[in-house]
Scaffold this motif. Structure first.
Motif, PDB file in Angstrom:
ATOM      1  N   ALA A   1       0.809  -1.230   0.000  1.00 30.83           N
ATOM      2  CA  ALA A   1       0.000   0.000   0.000  1.00 30.83           C
ATOM      3  C   ALA A   1       0.842   1.281   0.000  1.00 30.83           C
ATOM      4  O   ALA A   1       0.461   2.273  -0.614  1.00 30.83           O
ATOM      5  N   VAL A   2       1.974   1.271   0.697  1.00 25.24           N
ATOM      6  CA  VAL A   2       2.713   2.541   0.880  1.00 25.24           C
ATOM      7  C   VAL A   2       3.584   2.854  -0.348  1.00 25.24           C
ATOM      8  O   VAL A   2       4.425   2.045  -0.747  1.00 25.24           O
ATOM      9  N   PRO A   3       3.367   4.021  -0.959  1.00 26.28           N
ATOM     10  CA  PRO A   3       4.111   4.389  -2.165  1.00 26.28           C
ATOM     11  C   PRO A   3       5.546   4.817  -1.851  1.00 26.28           C
ATOM     12  O   PRO A   3       5.818   5.992  -1.612  1.00 26.28           O
ATOM     13  N   ARG A   4       6.460   3.855  -1.863  1.00 22.93           N
ATOM     14  CA  ARG A   4       7.861   4.134  -1.484  1.00 22.93           C
ATOM     15  C   ARG A   4       8.475   5.250  -2.340  1.00 22.93           C
ATOM     16  O   ARG A   4       9.295   6.026  -1.855  1.00 22.93           O
ATOM     17  N   HIS A   5       8.038   5.333  -3.618  1.00 19.39           N
ATOM     18  CA  HIS A   5       8.627   6.339  -4.517  1.00 19.39           C
ATOM     19  C   HIS A   5       8.328   7.773  -4.079  1.00 19.39           C
ATOM     20  O   HIS A   5       8.995   8.697  -4.476  1.00 19.39           O
ATOM     21  N   LYS A   6       7.299   7.948  -3.240  1.00 20.14           N
ATOM     22  CA  LYS A   6       6.947   9.313  -2.784  1.00 20.14           C
ATOM     23  C   LYS A   6       7.846   9.774  -1.636  1.00 20.14           C
ATOM     24  O   LYS A   6       7.755  10.909  -1.190  1.00 20.14           O
ATOM     25  N   PHE A   7       8.701   8.894  -1.118  1.00 23.02           N
ATOM     26  CA  PHE A   7       9.547   9.237   0.026  1.00 23.02           C
ATOM     27  C   PHE A   7      10.986   9.555  -0.390  1.00 23.02           C
ATOM     28  O   PHE A   7      11.810   9.839   0.464  1.00 23.02           O
TER      29      PHE A   7
END
Ligand code: SAH
Length: 211
Positions: free
Chosen positions: A34-40
């Motif tokens: 679920a967590v969009p790693r690319h946004k971090f």
């Protein structure tokens, strides 16, 4: 990359890097999906967002390898009613994973810019059960203690005393311990209902040192 490709890359990350290496907890796997790693991470690193490795996030710090994030999270055995403390917010990726699984997350980061940016990023993505603080994580965060679970994502030489004190009865903590980057081991610290503490050694790892 389009967002469809990123979602697909993330799904592949979960099956090929995480599930295949033995992480089984479906709640943890769902959070990783679920967590969009690319946004971090910075746009320069975006192409590598779902690679099987840590990545630089500036200030000589890194975002951890996805498998290690999943492994440590699974070992914590987080329940939906849990209050969780994280030491070493970094970009906030692990914080978001914890937030998906727990009631509330307190996270402490020693680099003020990272604390500020992670907090803004997490808010923008809609996470509202997280509080990020700028401070020295060796001292924990007494205001929200005790914690059912504690995760440390930078390596001290020994488990800080304040963290053991702030761990609740029946609590569980995971922390990389070691003098050098090449001799670190994860330790799982378990506190029973009589406040007796037990240390269980786990995987060999390589984290940045706790400053
Ligand atoms: N949890 C992150 C990993 C970040 S790397 C992730 O999801 O990828 C470790 C972080 O610990 C760095 O941001 C570093 O600045 C921070 N750190 C180091 N020493 C610290 C300390 N004493 N207190 C709090 N944070 C610390």
């Amino acid at each position: 990359m389009t967002s469809v490709n990123l979602t697909e890359a993330r799904r592949l990350m979960v099956t090929s890097q995480i599930r295949r290496r033995g992480v089984k907890d479906e709640r943890v796997l769902a959070a990783m999906e679920a967590v969009p790693r690319h946004k971090f991470i910075t746009s320069k690193q975006k192409l590598y967002a779902y690679e099987d490795s840590p990545l630089p996030i500036g200030h000589k710090q890194t975002i951890s390898q996805p498998y290690i994030v999943a492994y440590m999270t699974e070992q914590l055995m987080i329940e939906p009613e849990h209050n969780v403390l994280e030491i070493g917010t970094g970009c906030g990726y692990q914080t978001a994973i914890l937030s998906e699984l727990a009631r509330s997350v307190t996270s402490v980061e020693i680099v003020s810019e990272l604390a500020r940016d992670a907090s803004a990023c997490l808010k923008k993505l809609g996470y509202n059960n997280i509080s990020v603080h700028h401070g020295d994580g060796r001292l924990g965060w007494p205001d929200d203690a005790p914690y059912n679970r504690i995760i440390v994502t930078a390596a001290p030489n020994r488990v800080p005393k304040a963290l053991i004190e702030q761990l609740d009865q029946n609590g569980r903590m995971i922390v990389p311990v070691g003098y050098t980057r090449f001799s670190q081991k994860l330790e799982i610290v378990v506190k029973d209902r009589y406040n007796t503490v037990e240390y269980i050694p786990s995987l060999a790892v390589r984290f940045v040192p706790l400053i």
